[in-house]
Every structure is written in structure tokens, then in C-alpha cells.
Design a protein around this motif. Sequence first.
Motif, short mmCIF file in Angstrom:
data_model
loop_
_atom_site.label_atom_id
_atom_site.label_comp_id
_atom_site.label_asym_id
_atom_site.label_seq_id
_atom_site.Cartn_x
_atom_site.Cartn_y
_atom_site.Cartn_z
N TRP A 17 33.37 3.48 63.57
CA TRP A 17 34.78 3.69 63.24
C TRP A 17 34.99 3.98 61.75
O TRP A 17 36.11 4.21 61.32
CB TRP A 17 35.61 2.47 63.63
CG TRP A 17 35.66 2.21 65.10
CD1 TRP A 17 35.14 1.13 65.77
CD2 TRP A 17 36.25 3.03 66.11
NE1 TRP A 17 35.37 1.23 67.12
CE2 TRP A 17 36.04 2.40 67.36
CE3 TRP A 17 36.92 4.27 66.08
CZ2 TRP A 17 36.49 2.95 68.56
CZ3 TRP A 17 37.36 4.81 67.27
CH2 TRP A 17 37.14 4.16 68.50
N LYS A 26 21.82 3.60 76.68
CA LYS A 26 23.26 3.71 76.92
C LYS A 26 23.92 2.34 77.09
O LYS A 26 25.11 2.18 76.82
CB LYS A 26 23.52 4.57 78.16
CG LYS A 26 23.15 6.04 78.00
CD LYS A 26 23.48 6.83 79.25
CE LYS A 26 23.09 8.29 79.09
NZ LYS A 26 23.39 9.08 80.32
N LEU A 60 25.67 1.11 73.97
CA LEU A 60 27.00 1.69 73.74
C LEU A 60 28.05 0.95 74.58
O LEU A 60 29.17 0.70 74.11
CB LEU A 60 26.99 3.18 74.09
CG LEU A 60 26.18 4.09 73.16
CD1 LEU A 60 26.15 5.50 73.72
CD2 LEU A 60 26.78 4.08 71.76
N THR A 61 27.68 0.61 75.81
CA THR A 61 28.58 -0.16 76.67
C THR A 61 28.86 -1.53 76.06
O THR A 61 30.00 -2.02 76.07
CB THR A 61 27.97 -0.33 78.07
OG1 THR A 61 27.70 0.95 78.63
CG2 THR A 61 28.93 -1.08 78.98
N LEU A 109 28.86 -2.36 72.91
CA LEU A 109 29.79 -2.21 71.78
C LEU A 109 31.21 -1.98 72.28
O LEU A 109 32.17 -2.51 71.71
CB LEU A 109 29.35 -1.05 70.89
CG LEU A 109 28.07 -1.24 70.08
CD1 LEU A 109 27.77 0.01 69.26
CD2 LEU A 109 28.18 -2.44 69.16
N TRP A 110 31.34 -1.19 73.33
CA TRP A 110 32.65 -0.91 73.91
C TRP A 110 33.30 -2.19 74.43
O TRP A 110 34.53 -2.34 74.38
CB TRP A 110 32.50 0.11 75.03
CG TRP A 110 33.81 0.48 75.68
CD1 TRP A 110 34.32 0.01 76.85
CD2 TRP A 110 34.76 1.43 75.18
NE1 TRP A 110 35.53 0.59 77.12
CE2 TRP A 110 35.84 1.46 76.12
CE3 TRP A 110 34.82 2.24 74.05
CZ2 TRP A 110 36.96 2.28 75.94
CZ3 TRP A 110 35.93 3.05 73.88
CH2 TRP A 110 36.98 3.07 74.81
N GLN A 111 32.50 -3.12 74.89
CA GLN A 111 33.01 -4.38 75.42
C GLN A 111 33.33 -5.40 74.32
O GLN A 111 33.87 -6.47 74.61
CB GLN A 111 31.98 -4.98 76.38
CG GLN A 111 31.78 -4.16 77.66
CD GLN A 111 30.61 -4.65 78.50
OE1 GLN A 111 29.75 -5.40 78.02
NE2 GLN A 111 30.57 -4.24 79.76
N PRO A 131 35.26 -4.66 71.22
CA PRO A 131 35.98 -3.75 70.31
C PRO A 131 36.42 -4.39 69.00
O PRO A 131 36.37 -3.76 67.95
CB PRO A 131 37.18 -3.31 71.15
CG PRO A 131 37.38 -4.42 72.15
CD PRO A 131 36.01 -4.91 72.47
N THR A 146 33.34 -4.96 66.67
CA THR A 146 32.83 -3.65 66.25
C THR A 146 33.76 -3.02 65.21
O THR A 146 33.31 -2.49 64.20
CB THR A 146 32.69 -2.71 67.46
OG1 THR A 146 31.78 -3.30 68.41
CG2 THR A 146 32.15 -1.36 67.04
#
Length: 290
Positions: free
Chosen positions: A39, A207, A210-211, A213-215, A217, A220
Motif C-alpha cells: 500500500w 498464492k 497473498l490470501t 495478507l488479504w485476511q 488488512p 498490512t
Amino acid sequence: MWILFTFLAAFMQAWRNAFQSKLSKEVSVAGVTLARFIWAGPIAACYLYGLHQFQPTALPNFSGAFLGFVIGAASMQILATGLMVKLFKMQNYAIGAGLAKSEALVAAILGVLFFGTQLSVLGWIGVTVGGIAVMLLSSKQGFKHLSLKTVLLGLACGSSFALTSLWVREASLTLQGPFTHRAAWVLLWVIGLQTIVLIGYLLAKDKSTLTALWQRPKLTLAISVTSCIGSIGWFSAMSLQAVPYVKTLGQIEIFFTLMIAVFWLKDKVKINDVAGLVLIAIAAVLVMWS
């Protein structure tokens, strides 16, 4: 001005390291490294846009030398961040962050040998005192029980950060314009390249990270925001002053680190650690006086 930017960078980096230490318990090294940049790119772009609105300047010419320095800095910062996350896994947060501060001593040596940096006698004393402090922080039970593996990993991490800083300064010096704009352009290029490389790697190899990190937020985003603001401080300071001075003064970050480690992460800090932190403060004062 460079002192103010360095204090800002040190404060924000202490929090970024704390957030990374927490995330490293749940996410892989590559994922924690990506969290630093994912980000930060949009934030850096907004900062650069704001600078050009406040003080319009012509777009700089990006030479081959600039691109070379940016690629080198981006690569070394990815490596350094990954090594520091490994330090967090081996030691507690305060010790891991302290070992990474060996970059000031390494930057002084490399800067004088290869980058034309000049340090005063008092400056060299400050940098050396900081190096001794790093040795204290890397020892759990005193010098007699010094962990060679930990020291080598810490020196590798610090060396990677040192090369990052030296190449960032060189990239900034190739550009024309106010120091704030030059630093912001370097920051945007470095972060953009790092984000592309890490996302591409994780898409191809991991992958699930990445999941993960998405979980997470909030954590991160916290890492990216503090990292970007800290980088703005570092890059701006290094556009104004030689890297060894900036990085040695930046060791004041360890005080912020200690407070975060004790009061937020509930880490235990030993007498040896406190002695190392005091020496780092002395090193910072010597560099400011020089």
C-alpha cells in the motif's frame, strides 16, 4: 532539516518493525516483506503529486545511472527486510531491530571506500560506538556467549540496508530539483519496482501468502503506512546529508523500539540490551555534535 526528517523516519520505522514482528508470527517472510510495500506505492504517489501541486517543478530526466541505483536499492531493501524478519524469528523484537542497526557502521565504511563520503573524527567515534552497541545487542549472555550466527545475520541485514541507503542517495543526486521532490521520485520508483517483483513472485510461487495478507488488512495497511512515511523521512534526510551521519543519528529509533517492545509487545529486555541502547544514544549525540 535532515535531523528532523531522521527523527520522523526513526519513529515511524520503530512502529513498522513492531507491526512486522507481529505479522511475522502468522505470515511467511516474503509476505511480511510485501506488506511493507503493497500500500506504500499509492501513498508515495499522492505525496509526490502533493509536492508538485505545492511547488510546481519540471519533471526530472531519469538517466541510466538513476535506474541502476534504483534497481540496486530496491533489490537490497527486499533482501534486508527479509533478513530482518528472520532476525525477529530468532530473537525478540528489540534485539532483531537492534542488530539491523549495524547498517550505520557498514554504511560509513562502504561510503568512505566507494562513495566518496567524508567523516570527521567525532563522526567516526560516534559510528564506532554504535557498532559496539550492536555487538552488545546481539549477545544474550555477554561477549563470552556471543552468537556468531546471529551476529553474521545481523551484519548481512545491516549491510543490505547500508547499500540500499547509499544507492538511494546516489539516485537522488542524479536528479534535478528540490530535495523533497528528488527524494519522492526515488521513493516512488523503488517502491513500485519492489511491489511488482514481490507480487509477481508470490503469484507464481505462494498464492496462499497473498490470501493471508488479504485476511489481515489492518496490520498490512499499518505496516505500509508507517513504512512509507518512514521512507519519506529517510530518503529526504539522505538527500541532504551523508548516509553514515543519517543512519547513526537514526539509531535513536532504538529508544522508540524499547518502549514499544516493553509496553506493547510485552518483550523482556535484559541489562545487556539496555547498555547497548544507551551506547546507541551516545553514538547519535556524537554524530549530531560532529
